[in-house]
Design a protein around this motif. Structure first.
Motif, PDB file in Angstrom:
ATOM      1  N   LEU A   1      19.624 -65.751  18.616  1.00 33.70           N
ATOM      2  CA  LEU A   1      20.147 -65.946  19.971  1.00 33.70           C
ATOM      3  C   LEU A   1      21.668 -65.910  20.021  1.00 33.70           C
ATOM      4  O   LEU A   1      22.290 -66.565  20.867  1.00 33.70           O
ATOM      5  CB  LEU A   1      19.644 -67.277  20.541  1.00 33.70           C
ATOM      6  N   ALA A   2      22.286 -65.121  19.148  1.00 31.31           N
ATOM      7  CA  ALA A   2      23.754 -65.077  19.119  1.00 31.31           C
ATOM      8  C   ALA A   2      24.341 -64.639  20.456  1.00 31.31           C
ATOM      9  O   ALA A   2      25.358 -65.176  20.908  1.00 31.31           O
ATOM     10  CB  ALA A   2      24.231 -64.154  18.000  1.00 31.31           C
ATOM     11  N   ALA A   3      23.709 -63.656  21.107  1.00 32.55           N
ATOM     12  CA  ALA A   3      24.231 -63.173  22.393  1.00 32.55           C
ATOM     13  C   ALA A   3      24.207 -64.277  23.429  1.00 32.55           C
ATOM     14  O   ALA A   3      25.164 -64.432  24.219  1.00 32.55           O
ATOM     15  CB  ALA A   3      23.429 -61.968  22.865  1.00 32.55           C
ATOM     16  N   LEU A   4      23.147 -65.058  23.462  1.00 32.77           N
ATOM     17  CA  LEU A   4      23.053 -66.177  24.409  1.00 32.77           C
ATOM     18  C   LEU A   4      24.108 -67.236  24.106  1.00 32.77           C
ATOM     19  O   LEU A   4      24.768 -67.757  25.022  1.00 32.77           O
ATOM     20  CB  LEU A   4      21.656 -66.791  24.350  1.00 32.77           C
ATOM     21  N   ILE A   5      24.260 -67.569  22.830  1.00 32.68           N
ATOM     22  CA  ILE A   5      25.253 -68.570  22.438  1.00 32.68           C
ATOM     23  C   ILE A   5      26.644 -68.139  22.890  1.00 32.68           C
ATOM     24  O   ILE A   5      27.412 -68.934  23.449  1.00 32.68           O
ATOM     25  CB  ILE A   5      25.206 -68.789  20.909  1.00 32.68           C
ATOM     26  N   ARG A   6      26.967 -66.876  22.659  1.00 31.79           N
ATOM     27  CA  ARG A   6      28.287 -66.361  23.062  1.00 31.79           C
ATOM     28  C   ARG A   6      28.421 -66.325  24.571  1.00 31.79           C
ATOM     29  O   ARG A   6      29.506 -66.614  25.110  1.00 31.79           O
ATOM     30  CB  ARG A   6      28.503 -64.985  22.440  1.00 31.79           C
TER      31      ARG A   6
END
Length: 371
Positions: free
Chosen positions: A51-56
């Motif tokens: 979920l890196a995109a969501l975290i960013r």
């Protein structure tokens, strides 16, 4: 107010196997810390379904560790932990890669939320961090941490006897559940609207990934149920859910309107506006309890069984274990028949659920981290 510039690093993963819940509750804690002036960084492994995109998108830096694809082998030959396969590399490799990041940042707190990491890993990071908070649900391994958070109902200090260092402070039970601030804000209205219970809006949430398509099984079971003709159904799925199209196909065959939503940003409002939820017995259990939302709660994995059993004992849910129940459809028909025939049952479940969690857990945890 937290001292300006205090630094927090989260070591947490999401994947098709792990699900999204660990990252989501860490984001909730990060939001609460940020409101107090702290800076937060996430360290995650690049598993399929990360979920890196969501975290960013939520405004946080996220450093991705490479995925080696050796999970199956490591489950047999790795750290010896029950969830070793979740790590995607050896414990020693993960420790070294994380330490290289922490050595540059030197955070005030390291927050670890991962079933595949234990005291050995935490001890290896000690020289680079101020203090360590470990978030756990299982009480199945040793920790070397300063604070241990286990938000599950019925959890007692004795469950961690011999697993924690003597100085470790424990934060146990749903009063420390990491819920977004919207749930505390909506709690009063949600409880008020349940004064005259009626089954008009049904919400289905089986987790952000739902790799085994429990959502499809629930919808299929509902075909045999007698629901009010004006009932409306909302299904919530995560963006990485592999069975999304199958769920949409099944939903189109039901006799009631079904709205399948992906990656919703208003879960608190959806729960508030719903009269009954059918949901996984994971961390969203505490969201439903906070809002007094009556639930049919389903355990999808062994690590959810304890939560389900505790909620059932408290009278806060109608419960079923999907992974061991060959009569799942019959059980769903039975539950729905009872709820439709006796609306006071919705009220009884709601009354028990609302007593379990008030939505202030994240602020309580932040208060401990400020000390």
């Amino acid at each position: 107010m937290m001292q300006s510039g205090k630094r927090f690093v989260f070591r947490v993963d999401a994947s098709l196997q792990i699900g999204t819940g660990h990252v989501m509750r860490c984001l909730t804690l990060a939001d609460a810390l940020s409101r107090q002036g702290a800076s937060c960084l996430f360290v995650c492994r690049a598993h399929e379904g990360h979920l890196a995109a969501l975290i960013r998108a939520r405004g946080y830096r996220c450093m991705l560790l490479a995925s080696s694809g050796q999970a199956a082998k490591l489950a047999e030959e790795g750290s010896g932990l029950a969830h070793a396969a979740w790590l995607g590399c050896s414990l020693q490799t993960d420790a070294a890669q994380t330490a290289a990041i922490l050595a540059d940042i030197r955070p005030d707190w390291l927050i670890v939320d991962h079933y595949a990491l234990d005291a050995r890993w935490e001890r290896s990071q000690r020289q680079y961090v101020g203090r360590i908070l470990s978030i756990d649900d299982l009480a199945d391994r040793r920790h070397d941490c300063d604070v241990l958070l286990d938000q599950n109902l019925g959890r007692q200090a004795a469950d961690y006897a011999g697993l924690l260092p003597p100085h470790c402070q424990t934060l146990l039970g749903p009063s420390y559940a990491l819920l977004r601030e919207e749930f505390a804000r909506l709690r009063s209205y949600s409880l008020q609207r349940r004064a005259r219970p009626a089954l008009k809006r049904l919400l289905i949430t089986m987790g952000g990934v739902d790799k085994d398509n429990a959502t499809g099984q629930v919808l299929t079971a509902l075909r045999g149920c007698t629901l009010p003709p004006d009932c409306r159904i909302t299904v919530v799925m995560g963006p990485t859910a592999p069975w999304l199209e199958n769920v949409r196909e099944i939903a189109a065959t039901l006799p009631w309107p079904v709205d399948v939503r992906v990656n919703v940003g208003d879960m608190g409002q959806l729960m508030t506006d719903s009269d009954l939820a059918i949901g996984a017995a994971g961390s969203t259990s505490w969201e439903r309890c906070c809002l007094g939302l009556p639930s049919i709660s389903i355990s999808l994995a062994l690590n959810q069984v304890g939560i389900l059993e505790a909620l059932d004992r408290a009278g806060a849910v109608l419960s079923v274990r999907l992974e061991v129940n060959a009569r799942f459809k019959e059980k769903m028909v039975e539950f729905m028949s009872r709820l439709v025939a006796d609306s006071s049952l919705l009220e009884k479940i709601s009354d028990h659920a609302r007593q379990i969690c008030d939505g202030q857990g994240a602020e309580r945890v932040v208060g401990v981290l400020q000390e």
